[in-house]
Design an enzyme around this catalytic site. Structure first.
Site, PDB file in Angstrom:
ATOM      1  N   ASN A  55       0.816  -1.222   0.000  1.00 15.94           N
ATOM      2  CA  ASN A  55       0.000   0.000   0.000  1.00 15.94           C
ATOM      3  C   ASN A  55       0.850   1.272   0.000  1.00 15.94           C
ATOM      4  OD1 ASN A  55       0.894  -0.013   2.673  1.00 15.94           O
ATOM      5  ND2 ASN A  55      -1.055   0.724   3.489  1.00 15.94           N
ATOM      6  N   TYR A  56       2.169   1.159  -0.136  1.00 19.75           N
ATOM      7  CA  TYR A  56       3.032   2.335  -0.150  1.00 19.75           C
ATOM      8  C   TYR A  56       3.113   2.923  -1.554  1.00 19.75           C
ATOM      9  CZ  TYR A  56       4.949   0.921   4.423  1.00 19.75           C
ATOM     10  OH  TYR A  56       5.110   0.573   5.743  1.00 19.75           O
ATOM     11  N   ALA A  57       2.980   4.234  -1.716  1.00 16.39           N
ATOM     12  CA  ALA A  57       2.480   5.141  -0.696  1.00 16.39           C
ATOM     13  C   ALA A  57       1.208   5.773  -1.276  1.00 16.39           C
ATOM     14  CB  ALA A  57       3.509   6.202  -0.360  1.00 16.39           C
TER      15      ALA A  57
END
Length: 328
Positions: A55-57
């Protein structure tokens, strides 16, 4: 560089550098050229433990995340990097749609979500097997048994090596490990939590729990890791986003308590004695403590990385460590 082994099973355990490199903002706030230069320097210095997440970023570019993993994948391919560098990633907190947040709309830790996330991370990273996969945040909507079995299935299939967990209550980590042990399955062995020299309050309301923050190291978690030698504790945000050395980076409300000035005074005194920066003392304190911790430090420049790397060779005396430990 110095190294330690993570994982208890010789088939999946890995030897990693005692300083991990956080790649959270690589590919978004930190451009590709700078990110590649940082990664190159880290490996040149003997670094072998890179951390990212699926899930970055997302908050930087309005996406669901994945930019950091994709950049690391491009870097690995362009440099011919193989299994000599351990890449850890996480799943469970990826937003289900662009423009949303993980608190209200995350993928979760169901067996299906785990398998899909692992496949996508392997593709972005260009890896046949993920070295280490973390359950990123708790998922109260999924039975713990399903999560444990979902992660174990990835190990059985050869798609993941080591299993880790972050931002979970300690009792839930222990329960998950007990479920895995009872069923003869691999369990979580690497724990990633926010940890630094200054002690953070954990009683303040958290976005994910009215009971307070559960992603922060406290005495309960330290006691647990001390009692379980097979576990490895990885500390994220060990340098408090630069607040130790930058006046424009104020400490948060969770550090607004009577113990902070006392520990800051001890830290600055030891830094002056050693000729090191406060950041370097913090990293050295974490690495060499009675509960050894692997600091996970993100940087935005090679100069910042070099400062952190120098901390690996900083040896605090027993008296200095006792003074730091005893500051309340």
């Amino acid at each position: 560089m110095k190294y330690r082994t993570i994982g208890s099973d010789p088939a999946t355990s890995r030897r990693v550098s005692v300083l991990s490199l956080g790649a959270m903002l690589f590919g978004t706030r930190t451009d590709e050229k700078t990110s590649f230069a940082i990664l190159d320097r880290y490996v040149e210095a003997g670094g072998t433990f890179i951390d990212t997440s699926n899930n970055y970023a997302y908050w930087e570019d309005g996406s669901q995340g994945g930019a950091s993993e994709s950049l690391i994948g491009r870097w690995r391919r362009s440099r011919g990097i193989g299994d000599e560098v351990v890449v850890a990633t996480k799943m469970g907190a990826r937003p289900l749609a662009p423009g949303t947040g993980f608190v209200e709309n995350r993928e979760g830790l169901s067996a299906r979500a785990i398998r899909i996330a692992a496949e996508q991370s392997r593709e972005r990273l260009g890896m046949d097997r993920l070295d280490l996969l973390y359950a990123h945040v708790e998922d109260p909507s999924t039975p713990l048994e399903e999560t444990v079995e979902g992660f174990a299935a990835l190990v059985a299939d050869g798609g993941v090596g080591l299993l880790g967990v972050s931002n979970h209550w300690t009792w839930k980590v222990e329960r998950a490990r007990a479920v895995a042990a009872a069923r003869g399955l691999p369990g979580f062995e690497v724990l990633q939590y926010s940890h630094s020299y200054l002690r953070r309050r954990t009683d303040l309301p958290d976005a994910l729990s009215a009971d307070g923050a559960y992603g922060i190291v406290n005495g309960d978690l330290l006691s647990y890791v001390r009692a379980e030698p097979a576990l490895t504790l990885v500390a994220y945000t060990p340098l408090l986003a630069g607040a130790y050395v930058r006046d424009d980076k104020p400490f948060g409300a969770d550090l607004d308590h009577a113990g902070t000035p006392v520990r800051l005074a001890a830290l600055r005194q030891v830094a002056e004695e050693t000729g090191a920066t406060a950041n370097q003392v913090v990293l050295s304190w974490l690495i060499g403590g009675d509960v050894p911790v692997v600091p996970l430090a993100g940087v935005s420049s090679v100069a910042q990385l070099d400062e952190n790397l120098a901390a690996v060779d900083l040896e605090l005396t027993a008296e200095q460590r006792a003074r730091l430990d005893g500051a309340y």
